[in-house]
Enzyme design. Structure first.
Site, PDB file in Angstrom:
ATOM      1  N   SER A   1       0.761  -1.035   0.041  1.00  0.00           N
ATOM      2  CA  SER A   1       0.252  -0.003  -0.086  1.00  0.00           C
ATOM      3  C   SER A   1       1.059   1.139   0.077  1.00  0.00           C
ATOM      4  CB  SER A   1      -1.146  -0.145   1.299  1.00  0.00           C
ATOM      5  OG  SER A   1      -1.504   1.090   1.335  1.00  0.00           O
TER       6      SER A   1
ATOM      7  N   TYR B   1      -2.174  -1.344  10.284  1.00  0.00           N
ATOM      8  CA  TYR B   1      -2.125  -1.519   8.862  1.00  0.00           C
ATOM      9  C   TYR B   1      -0.597  -0.998   8.373  1.00  0.00           C
ATOM     10  CZ  TYR B   1      -4.033  -1.152   4.024  1.00  0.00           C
ATOM     11  OH  TYR B   1      -4.249  -1.045   2.662  1.00  0.00           O
TER      12      TYR B   1
HETATM   13  P1  NAD Z   1     -11.682  -6.059  -0.258  1.00  0.00           P
HETATM   14  O1  NAD Z   1     -12.355  -5.833   1.151  1.00  0.00           O
HETATM   15  O2  NAD Z   1     -12.595  -5.559  -1.154  1.00  0.00           O
HETATM   16  O3  NAD Z   1     -11.067  -7.499  -0.490  1.00  0.00           O
HETATM   17  C1  NAD Z   1     -10.563  -8.041   0.456  1.00  0.00           C
HETATM   18  C2  NAD Z   1     -10.625  -9.562   0.190  1.00  0.00           C
HETATM   19  O4  NAD Z   1     -10.025 -10.491   1.079  1.00  0.00           O
HETATM   20  C3  NAD Z   1     -11.916 -10.347  -0.108  1.00  0.00           C
HETATM   21  O5  NAD Z   1     -11.808 -11.119  -1.262  1.00  0.00           O
HETATM   22  C4  NAD Z   1     -12.084 -10.902   1.359  1.00  0.00           C
HETATM   23  O6  NAD Z   1     -12.969 -11.911   1.360  1.00  0.00           O
HETATM   24  C5  NAD Z   1     -10.567 -11.366   1.481  1.00  0.00           C
HETATM   25  N1  NAD Z   1     -10.538 -11.589   3.022  1.00  0.00           N
HETATM   26  C6  NAD Z   1     -10.685 -10.931   3.860  1.00  0.00           C
HETATM   27  N2  NAD Z   1     -10.566 -11.608   5.177  1.00  0.00           N
HETATM   28  C7  NAD Z   1      -9.702 -12.676   4.920  1.00  0.00           C
HETATM   29  C8  NAD Z   1      -9.384 -13.774   5.537  1.00  0.00           C
HETATM   30  N3  NAD Z   1      -9.073 -13.688   6.994  1.00  0.00           N
HETATM   31  N4  NAD Z   1      -8.851 -15.022   4.670  1.00  0.00           N
HETATM   32  C9  NAD Z   1      -8.856 -14.975   3.535  1.00  0.00           C
HETATM   33  N5  NAD Z   1      -9.387 -13.904   2.783  1.00  0.00           N
HETATM   34  C10 NAD Z   1      -9.944 -12.855   3.392  1.00  0.00           C
HETATM   35  O7  NAD Z   1     -10.345  -5.122  -0.173  1.00  0.00           O
HETATM   36  P2  NAD Z   1      -9.474  -4.113  -1.261  1.00  0.00           P
HETATM   37  O8  NAD Z   1      -9.457  -3.062  -1.137  1.00  0.00           O
HETATM   38  O9  NAD Z   1      -9.739  -5.053  -2.606  1.00  0.00           O
HETATM   39  O10 NAD Z   1      -8.138  -4.909  -0.592  1.00  0.00           O
HETATM   40  C11 NAD Z   1      -7.270  -5.777  -1.102  1.00  0.00           C
HETATM   41  C12 NAD Z   1      -5.748  -5.359  -0.702  1.00  0.00           C
HETATM   42  O11 NAD Z   1      -5.242  -4.330  -1.351  1.00  0.00           O
HETATM   43  C13 NAD Z   1      -5.624  -5.332   0.692  1.00  0.00           C
HETATM   44  O12 NAD Z   1      -4.502  -6.145   1.154  1.00  0.00           O
HETATM   45  C14 NAD Z   1      -5.476  -3.848   0.822  1.00  0.00           C
HETATM   46  O13 NAD Z   1      -4.578  -3.689   2.125  1.00  0.00           O
HETATM   47  C15 NAD Z   1      -4.637  -3.463  -0.070  1.00  0.00           C
HETATM   48  N6  NAD Z   1      -4.931  -1.987  -0.653  1.00  0.00           N
HETATM   49  C16 NAD Z   1      -6.079  -1.365  -0.725  1.00  0.00           C
HETATM   50  C17 NAD Z   1      -6.259  -0.357  -1.099  1.00  0.00           C
HETATM   51  C18 NAD Z   1      -7.624   0.323  -1.425  1.00  0.00           C
HETATM   52  O14 NAD Z   1      -7.458   1.703  -1.564  1.00  0.00           O
HETATM   53  N7  NAD Z   1      -8.614  -0.132  -1.408  1.00  0.00           N
HETATM   54  C19 NAD Z   1      -5.077   0.716  -1.192  1.00  0.00           C
HETATM   55  C20 NAD Z   1      -3.969   0.188  -1.161  1.00  0.00           C
HETATM   56  C21 NAD Z   1      -3.775  -1.381  -0.635  1.00  0.00           C
END
Ligand code: NAD
Length: 260
Positions: free
Chosen positions: A142, A155
């Protein structure tokens, strides 16, 4: 380009993980989808990806906060498919709180999923990758793996840790056909971020649209969200021969967030 490769994308039932899974499937990779969700919706997703891209799509329901479930999943994948070629450690959660009142169980859960799960999947996937002398490990970190914001200590600790894990694995595999890199996205409009927008709208008594703009305006100079599709294409690049010597990188894709 990725025909014959098997890619495990953790947390790929929604958001960024799903965007990356789609992009890899478009290149011909077979998929292991993982994450939570309604079983019938997940079955539909599996069938849709398989039909659209002509690839095999498997599903693993492991809760990645539990190392025993990760070990069991990786052992099953090893037995059924001889291991995985592409590992995208994407599953993640967020929790926002001042550190003095940060609930201990939330700290443990964020570290377990956002950091430790990548250690466990990586240690299990590496022997097979070494045997084939090819592999791609992509850790979704991130902008918060490079810089911080208030009230996101767990985080940030996990995402900075993910950058360190990436570098260590890249060095341990430097003389092989296996690469390990991190992607550091800025804001992406997924469920994880929508929750933060809704909380901000409720707290400030403003509309979700105004909260969305305020969120972007604070951090992301482009004032545009990064998309799961753009992240998918970056992952495809990291899997390509052109990226053979990209090793241990923390690749920002953040609308200028960390250029400030
Ligand atoms: P999201 O909530 O849409 O998706 C998260 C996914 O993880 C889902 O498929 C969920 O079912 C799964 N998950 C949750 N808990 C779990 C567990 N215990 N075991 C297995 N799977 C599990 O979130 P996102 O925004 O797509 O985030 C994905 C990644 O990207 C994360 O690591 C997040 O930190 C990172 N990220 C997101 C952003 C953003 O702005 N959305 C920015 C930077 C980094």
């Amino acid at each position: 380009m990725l025909k014959g490769k098997l890619a495990l994308v953790t947390g790929s039932t929604s958001g960024i993980g799903l965007g990356i899974a789609r992009a890899l499937a478009r290149q011909g990779a077979d998929l292991v989808v993982n994450g939570f969700g309604d079983p019938s919706e997940i079955a539909q997703l599996q069938a849709g990806l398989a039909a659209e891209h002509g690839v095999k799509v498997f599903y693993e329901s492991a809760d990645l906060t539990r190392s025993a479930e990760i070990d069991a999943m990786m052992a099953r994948l090893g037995k059924a498919h001889g291991g995985i070629d592409i590992l995208v450690n994407n599953a993640g959660i967020q929790y926002v709180s001042p550190i003095e009142s940060f609930p201990i169980e939330r700290w443990d859960a964020v570290i377990a999923l956002n950091l430790s799960s990548a250690f466990h999947t990586t240690r299990c996937a590496l022997p097979g990758m070494r045997a084939r002398n090819w592999g791609r490990i992509i850790n979704i970190a991130s902008a918060h793996g490079l810089v911080a914001s208030a009230e996101k200590a767990a985080y940030e600790a996990a995402k900075h840790g993910s950058g360190g894990l990436t570098k260590g694995v890249a060095l341990e595999t430097a003389r092989t056909g296996i690469t390990c890199n991190a992607i550091c996205p800025g804001w992406v409009l997924t469920a994880l971020v929508q929750k933060q927008i809704d909380a901000r709208a409720a707290q400030a008594g403003i509309s979700p649209e105004a909260a969305r703009l305020a969120l972007l305006g604070e951090k992301q100079p482009s004032l545009e969200f990064v998309t799961p599709e753009q992240l998918g294409e970056l992952a495809v690049f990291l899997c390509s021969p052109a990226a053979d010597q990209v090793r241990g990188a923390a690749w920002s894709i953040d609308g200028g967030w960390t250029a400030q």
